[in-house]
Design a protein around this motif. Structure first.
Motif, PDB file in Angstrom:
ATOM      1  N   VAL A 106       0.853  -1.176   0.000  1.00 50.90           N
ATOM      2  CA  VAL A 106       0.000   0.000   0.000  1.00 50.90           C
ATOM      3  C   VAL A 106       0.896   1.236   0.000  1.00 50.90           C
ATOM      4  O   VAL A 106       1.867   1.307   0.748  1.00 50.90           O
ATOM      5  CB  VAL A 106      -0.920   0.003   1.238  1.00 50.90           C
ATOM      6  N   TRP A 145      -2.024   6.406   1.793  1.00 47.36           N
ATOM      7  CA  TRP A 145      -2.704   5.797   2.938  1.00 47.36           C
ATOM      8  C   TRP A 145      -3.461   6.803   3.809  1.00 47.36           C
ATOM      9  O   TRP A 145      -4.644   6.584   4.100  1.00 47.36           O
ATOM     10  CB  TRP A 145      -1.698   4.998   3.758  1.00 47.36           C
ATOM     11  N   ARG A 170      -9.079   1.861   2.578  1.00 42.33           N
ATOM     12  CA  ARG A 170      -7.891   1.243   3.183  1.00 42.33           C
ATOM     13  C   ARG A 170      -8.018  -0.270   3.200  1.00 42.33           C
ATOM     14  O   ARG A 170      -7.088  -0.991   2.855  1.00 42.33           O
ATOM     15  CB  ARG A 170      -7.676   1.767   4.606  1.00 42.33           C
ATOM     16  N   ALA A 194      -7.518  -1.562  -0.258  1.00 43.82           N
ATOM     17  CA  ALA A 194      -6.110  -1.500  -0.664  1.00 43.82           C
ATOM     18  C   ALA A 194      -5.305  -2.645  -0.046  1.00 43.82           C
ATOM     19  O   ALA A 194      -4.455  -3.247  -0.719  1.00 43.82           O
ATOM     20  CB  ALA A 194      -5.508  -0.147  -0.262  1.00 43.82           C
ATOM     21  N   ARG A 211      -3.342  -3.800   7.919  1.00 38.28           N
ATOM     22  CA  ARG A 211      -2.221  -3.536   7.010  1.00 38.28           C
ATOM     23  C   ARG A 211      -0.929  -4.143   7.545  1.00 38.28           C
ATOM     24  O   ARG A 211      -0.176  -4.787   6.808  1.00 38.28           O
ATOM     25  CB  ARG A 211      -2.053  -2.029   6.818  1.00 38.28           C
TER      26      ARG A 211
END
Length: 171
Positions: free
Chosen positions: A2, A7, A15, A18, A154
């Motif tokens: 990402v 971001w 988010r 992604a 993430r």
């Protein structure tokens, strides 16, 4: 990966999308491997939680709530294993005689091997993630894990990708 510059400007839903895209890149998982959940399955999870789920976590469930490749295999984070984790977390806290209790707005979203769990704290679209582990000193439990659910997701996805890449380089 990402884009770090993009971001902060993405919505919580963007988010999640992604991060899922980084998991479904034909290396970490195939395009056919993400298992999203139906509205009824998501509603069952929402009903099982002590408070309504936020937009970011809802999008996670829509896209990969049933699993995605080998990501987080061995942990209870996907449907149907996510059901009942709030009660399991409460039981773990009682078993370990921990003075901390989950608040009515905390939602348990992850449990690993029955000795640790992560939970959402807060009611916004992308709440904080806190963790408890019976292997940590009692004074350190629970601890703040990530500023948002999407940051937590993430980080786990990046760790998973790094592990996959390292394994690929060894072979």
């Amino acid at each position: 990966m990402v884009d770090d510059e993009k971001w902060p400007h993405l919505t919580p839903v963007e988010r999640v999308e992604a991060v899922v895209a980084t998991l479904v890149d034909r290396r970490t998982a195939t395009a056919s491997s993400p298992i999203g959940l139906s509205p009824g399955e998501i509603q069952a999870i929402d009903n099982d939680q002590s408070a309504p789920i936020g937009a970011a976590y809802r999008r996670f469930l829509e896209l990969v709530g049933g699993g995605v490749g080998s990501f987080l295999q061995g942990s209870d984070v996907f449907d149907p294993l996510i059901l009942g984790l709030g009660r399991a977390a409460d039981d773990l806290l009682v078993e370990n005689d921990v003075p901390f209790t989950l608040s009515p707005t905390d939602r348990v979203i992850f449990m690993h091997q029955g000795y640790s769990f992560d939970f959402l704290r807060g009611t916004g679209a992308d709440p904080e993630v806190w963790s408890y582990s019976e292997t940590y000193h009692p004074d350190l439990n629970p601890f703040h894990n990530a500023p948002t659910f999407t940051d937590w997701f993430r980080t786990l996805a990046e760790q998973h990708r790094a592990h996959i890449e390292a394994r690929r380089l060894r072979t």
